[in-house]
Design an enzyme around this catalytic site. Structure first.
Site, short mmCIF file in Angstrom:
data_model
loop_
_atom_site.label_atom_id
_atom_site.label_comp_id
_atom_site.label_asym_id
_atom_site.label_seq_id
_atom_site.Cartn_x
_atom_site.Cartn_y
_atom_site.Cartn_z
N THR A 1 -21.57 14.65 5.72
CA THR A 1 -20.86 13.58 5.03
C THR A 1 -21.51 13.32 3.68
OG1 THR A 1 -22.29 11.83 5.91
CG2 THR A 1 -20.37 12.46 7.25
N TYR B 1 -33.46 1.41 8.31
CA TYR B 1 -32.27 1.99 8.93
C TYR B 1 -32.46 2.18 10.43
CZ TYR B 1 -28.42 5.30 9.68
OH TYR B 1 -27.29 5.93 10.14
N LYS C 1 -30.32 0.72 13.79
CA LYS C 1 -29.65 1.60 14.74
C LYS C 1 -30.23 1.49 16.14
CE LYS C 1 -26.51 3.19 12.01
NZ LYS C 1 -25.08 2.90 12.27
N ILE D 1 -16.72 9.72 9.00
CA ILE D 1 -16.58 9.63 10.46
C ILE D 1 -15.42 8.71 10.81
CG2 ILE D 1 -17.67 8.84 12.58
CD1 ILE D 1 -20.33 9.81 11.45
N VAL E 1 -24.74 14.49 10.20
CA VAL E 1 -23.30 14.76 10.08
C VAL E 1 -23.00 15.12 8.63
CG1 VAL E 1 -20.98 13.88 10.49
CG2 VAL E 1 -22.87 13.10 11.93
N ASP F 1 -13.99 -6.86 5.57
CA ASP F 1 -15.43 -6.86 5.34
C ASP F 1 -16.12 -7.27 6.64
OD1 ASP F 1 -18.06 -7.22 4.55
OD2 ASP F 1 -17.59 -8.52 2.85
N VAL F 2 -16.88 -6.37 7.24
CA VAL F 2 -17.50 -6.68 8.53
C VAL F 2 -18.60 -7.72 8.41
CG1 VAL F 2 -16.94 -4.42 9.51
CG2 VAL F 2 -19.17 -4.76 8.39
N ASP G 1 -11.42 -1.32 6.45
CA ASP G 1 -12.54 -0.92 5.59
C ASP G 1 -12.60 -1.90 4.43
OD1 ASP G 1 -14.27 1.89 5.24
OD2 ASP G 1 -14.02 0.77 3.39
#
Length: 253
Positions: free
Chosen positions: A184, A149, A153, A15, A182, A57-58, A34
């Protein structure tokens, strides 16, 4: 006038890569971040408007803040898309707490870090800007075996609505997108984990994912990316705090 900059975090994913290409096609300059530098570079390969890539790195708020200032020095940051994601399927009593902490660190903490890093530089620039946070249909409806998860979200939507209210005076809009299934590599991983969790054939689980929407097909990454670009269009200046579902009708069933 130079092209506005769209920052895409999680640019190396399917995405995220589609977002990089969609923004570039719409005339934006892309800054791709990323944790995997090679994937970030791949995401912008061949794009117009002098795109840039970095290993970011987030889960590291300091590194994000440094990168935000570096990108702001290149021009006006008019859009931020938060697209990193980690998945996990597990019975609650079998939760792998190391995986859980990693999931929350990326999916939720990362979104907080990104907002804290980029809002100050976006606030100082004119005109208005837009933030899009990627949630999921798993952030709208709970799923057996996906409590970890789903919790991350669901929280993204709460974070986004709160930021939208907070940032109205700064003319920074915040909206969320909830993709469904999606097409992926990550969805393949989810199918395998669900199969293991439920003792099912992975091929049957995958077929069920394809058939879960009213349109009886998977969502394509480009369709999610198109929604991201649309939400960042200045003509949607009255749209903030909204959640857009892109799921081929899965929530209808």
């Amino acid at each position: 006038m130079s092209a506005p900059i769209a920052v895409v975090l999680g640019a190396g994913g399917a995405i995220g890569t589609a977002c990089c290409r969609a923004f570039a096609d719409a005339g934006w300059r892309v800054a791709a971040g990323d944790i995997r530098l090679a994937e970030a570079r791949r995401a912008i390969d061949g794009l117009a408007h002098a795109p840039v890539a970095a290993d970011v790195d987030v889960t590291d708020p300091g590194a994000l803040a440094d990168w935000a200032r570096a990108i702001a020095a290149l021009g006006r940051i008019a859009a931020l898309v938060f697209a990193p994601g980690v998945v996990m399927t597990s019975a609650i009593e079998r939760t792998d707490w190391a995986r859980y902490r990693r999931l929350m660190a990326v999916n939720l903490d990362g979104a907080f870090h990104a907002a804290a890093a980029f809002v100050p530089v976006m606030r100082d620039q004119e005109p208005a800007a837009s933030i899009v946070l990627l949630s999921s249909t798993a952030g709208r409806r709970g799923e057996a075996g996906a409590s970890q998860y789903c919790a991350s979200k669901f929280a993204i939507i709460g974070l986004g609505e709160s930021l939208a209210a907070e940032l109205v005076p700064a003319r920074i809009r915040v909206n969320m997108i909830c993709p469904g299934n999606v097409d992926t590599p990550m969805l393949r991983q989810v199918a395998d984990e669900i199969a293991a969790y439920r003792g099912l054939d992975p091929a049957a689980v995958w077929d069920g994912m394809i058939r879960s929407g009213a349109a009886i097909r998977l969502v394509q990454p480009a369709e999610v990316a198109a929604a991201c670009v649309w939400l960042c269009d200045a003509r949607l200046s009255a749209t903030t705090g909204a959640t857009l579902t892109v799921d081929a009708g899965a929530m209808l069933s």
